[in-house]
Scaffold this active site. Structure first.
Site, short mmCIF file in Angstrom:
data_model
loop_
_atom_site.label_atom_id
_atom_site.label_comp_id
_atom_site.label_asym_id
_atom_site.label_seq_id
_atom_site.Cartn_x
_atom_site.Cartn_y
_atom_site.Cartn_z
N HIS A 140 -37.31 8.04 -23.22
CA HIS A 140 -36.84 6.76 -22.70
C HIS A 140 -37.29 6.59 -21.25
O HIS A 140 -36.73 7.20 -20.34
CB HIS A 140 -35.31 6.71 -22.83
CG HIS A 140 -34.72 5.42 -22.39
ND1 HIS A 140 -33.45 5.32 -21.84
CD2 HIS A 140 -35.21 4.16 -22.38
CE1 HIS A 140 -33.21 4.07 -21.54
NE2 HIS A 140 -34.27 3.35 -21.84
N GLU A 152 -35.75 9.91 -19.77
CA GLU A 152 -34.64 10.54 -20.47
C GLU A 152 -35.22 11.05 -21.79
O GLU A 152 -35.81 10.26 -22.54
CB GLU A 152 -33.62 9.43 -20.74
CG GLU A 152 -32.21 9.84 -20.80
CD GLU A 152 -31.25 8.64 -20.97
OE1 GLU A 152 -30.07 8.85 -20.83
OE2 GLU A 152 -31.70 7.51 -21.26
N ASN A 190 -27.99 4.16 -20.37
CA ASN A 190 -27.40 2.86 -20.71
C ASN A 190 -25.92 2.91 -21.00
O ASN A 190 -25.24 1.89 -20.94
CB ASN A 190 -28.18 2.22 -21.86
CG ASN A 190 -29.44 1.58 -21.32
OD1 ASN A 190 -29.42 0.98 -20.25
ND2 ASN A 190 -30.55 1.74 -22.03
N1 CAA Z 1 -45.12 -2.61 -11.91
C1 CAA Z 1 -45.74 -1.73 -11.09
N2 CAA Z 1 -45.36 -1.54 -9.79
C2 CAA Z 1 -44.33 -2.27 -9.33
C3 CAA Z 1 -43.65 -3.20 -10.13
C4 CAA Z 1 -44.08 -3.36 -11.48
N3 CAA Z 1 -43.48 -4.21 -12.34
N4 CAA Z 1 -42.66 -3.76 -9.39
C5 CAA Z 1 -42.73 -3.21 -8.15
N5 CAA Z 1 -43.74 -2.31 -8.12
C6 CAA Z 1 -44.11 -1.46 -6.99
C7 CAA Z 1 -44.68 -2.25 -5.85
O1 CAA Z 1 -46.08 -2.42 -6.00
C8 CAA Z 1 -44.35 -1.37 -4.65
O2 CAA Z 1 -45.30 -0.31 -4.60
P1 CAA Z 1 -45.65 0.44 -3.21
O3 CAA Z 1 -44.36 0.98 -2.66
O4 CAA Z 1 -46.56 1.51 -3.67
O5 CAA Z 1 -46.26 -0.57 -2.33
C9 CAA Z 1 -43.00 -0.74 -5.02
O6 CAA Z 1 -42.91 -0.86 -6.46
C10 CAA Z 1 -41.85 -1.45 -4.36
O7 CAA Z 1 -41.93 -2.83 -4.69
P2 CAA Z 1 -41.42 -4.04 -3.77
O8 CAA Z 1 -41.50 -3.61 -2.33
O9 CAA Z 1 -42.11 -5.28 -4.20
O10 CAA Z 1 -39.91 -4.29 -4.19
P3 CAA Z 1 -38.66 -3.36 -4.16
O11 CAA Z 1 -38.67 -2.43 -3.01
O12 CAA Z 1 -37.49 -4.24 -4.39
O13 CAA Z 1 -38.83 -2.43 -5.47
C11 CAA Z 1 -38.11 -2.12 -7.68
C12 CAA Z 1 -38.89 -3.00 -6.73
C13 CAA Z 1 -38.74 -0.72 -7.75
C14 CAA Z 1 -38.17 -2.77 -9.04
C15 CAA Z 1 -36.63 -1.98 -7.13
O14 CAA Z 1 -36.09 -3.24 -6.93
C16 CAA Z 1 -35.73 -1.20 -8.04
O15 CAA Z 1 -35.71 0.03 -8.03
N6 CAA Z 1 -34.94 -1.91 -8.90
C17 CAA Z 1 -34.06 -1.30 -9.87
C18 CAA Z 1 -34.86 -0.84 -11.03
C19 CAA Z 1 -34.01 -0.27 -12.11
O16 CAA Z 1 -32.82 -0.07 -11.99
N7 CAA Z 1 -34.65 0.04 -13.25
C20 CAA Z 1 -33.98 0.54 -14.38
C21 CAA Z 1 -33.70 -0.61 -15.28
S1 CAA Z 1 -32.81 -0.06 -16.70
C22 CAA Z 1 -34.00 0.50 -17.72
O17 CAA Z 1 -35.17 0.38 -17.55
C23 CAA Z 1 -33.48 1.16 -18.93
C24 CAA Z 1 -33.12 0.34 -20.08
O18 CAA Z 1 -33.16 0.86 -21.17
C25 CAA Z 1 -32.64 -1.05 -19.96
#
Ligand code: CAA
Length: 283
Positions: A140, A152, A190
């Site tokens: 996951h 995971e 989750n």
């Molecule tokens: N694809 C690739 N790279 C990405 C991206 C994407 N979709 N979105 C952001 N990035 C990269 C950016 O290019 C940037 O890279 P560098 O540091 O190398 O320059 C880095 O991530 C940080 O991006 P930003 O500065 O634009 O924005 P941010 O600091 O807000 O980070 C984020 C974005 C990493 C998404 C952050 O907001 C975050 O950690 N959010 C929470 C994410 C989370 O909780 N995910 C789990 C979701 S639940 C899940 O997935 C499980 C499920 O089963 C539902």
């Protein structure tokens, strides 16, 4: 168990991210989806992500082209005959997943591991669709896959120790951190995350605070990178609802009852970022 080639099923948000990190780690990647146009769409996202890495000076143009050359487009599960592991990232639907795994069991070589990126469906039930439940496992990944460190790894009831070990080793080659969990609804990620998001939606539903205020409290107060309502939009409200329903049904406990407001939004087609509107609106 040496893993050299991998098939990723589903070229959507999760599948294309998993495919990207596998190609970057040097694996040959069969990217599979129902239609070539879906694969092209996934490849466009991968290419854009790699170009951003070139622009930031993290990889060279030559390395980018080398990574892109690792991909083979596939629209038939018969291609699984060429791989050592399949990672399925298709839609969250047990009937569809069972059908895919049944077919993979026919075509994939006997040594091949069959993994699912399911976010909450039972690995043991997916494994039961095959004649090799010992080779079926959950992998996951978190969204966005290229950024998030966690994978995971879920052991089904029959998953063999050497299969777990091979998947753990592979995960490390992707520069991710594997965490072992057992097969219960929602696993760990989750089971903990979704009730928090659901509670944030109840908080909005009951008028305790505005959506902006709820997100701000959790961002600034708990140091979360994004507030729970923004995160729900980012994950997809249909996915959030589906996972809450899986928890509710799996545990039979009303503490997992999905908020009526979440149901209402999904019925309206307000699915979050991907549909342009969820708790917030998107361009
Ligand atoms: N694809 C690739 N790279 C990405 C991206 C994407 N979709 N979105 C952001 N990035 C990269 C950016 O290019 C940037 O890279 P560098 O540091 O190398 O320059 C880095 O991530 C940080 O991006 P930003 O500065 O634009 O924005 P941010 O600091 O807000 O980070 C984020 C974005 C990493 C998404 C952050 O907001 C975050 O950690 N959010 C929470 C994410 C989370 O909780 N995910 C789990 C979701 S639940 C899940 O997935 C499980 C499920 O089963 C539902």
């Amino acid at each position: 168990m040496e893993i050299k080639s991998v098939m990723i099923i589903g070229a959507g948000q999760m599948g294309s991210g998993i495919a990207q990190v596998c190609a970057q780690a040097g694996y040959t990647v069969y990217l599979n989806d129902l239609k070539e146009e879906f694969i092209e769409k996934g490849m466009a996202v991968i290419s854009k992500n790699l170009t951003r890495q070139v622009d930031k000076g993290r990889i060279t143009e030559e390395e980018k082209n080398d990574i892109l050359s690792k991909f083979i487009h596939s629209t038939t599960l018969q291609d699984s005959q060429n791989v050592d592991i399949v990672i399925e990232a298709a839609v969250e639907n047990m009937e569809i997943k069972s059908k895919i795994f049944k077919e993979l069991d026919i075509y994939a070589p006997a040594h091949a591991i069959l993994a699912s990126n399911t976010s909450s469906l039972p690995i043991t039930e997916i494994a039961a669709a095959t004649n090799r439940p010992e080779k079926v496992i959950g992998m996951h990944f978190m969204n966005p896959v290229p950024v998030m460190k966690l994978v995971e790894i879920i052991r089904g009831l029959a998953t063999a120790d050497e299969v777990y070990q091979a998947v753990e080793d592979m995960t490390k080659t992707l520069k991710k951190v594997p965490v072992e969990v057992n097969d219960f609804p929602g696993f760990v990620s989750n089971r903990v995350l979704m009730p928090m998001i659901n509670e944030a939606i109840f908080t909005l539903y009951e008028g305790v605070a505005t959506k902006e205020a709820i997100d701000e409290v959790m961002k600034l107060g708990m140091n979360h990178p994004m507030g729970p309502l923004t995160l729900a939009d980012f994950i997809g409200l249909d996915t959030c609802l589906y996972i809450m329903e899986t928890l509710h049904e799996g545990f039979g406990d009303d503490k997992y009852r999905p908020c009526p407001l979440l149901r209402k939004y999904v019925k309206a087609g307000w699915l979050g970022k991907k549909s342009g509107r969820g708790f917030y609106t998107y361009e």
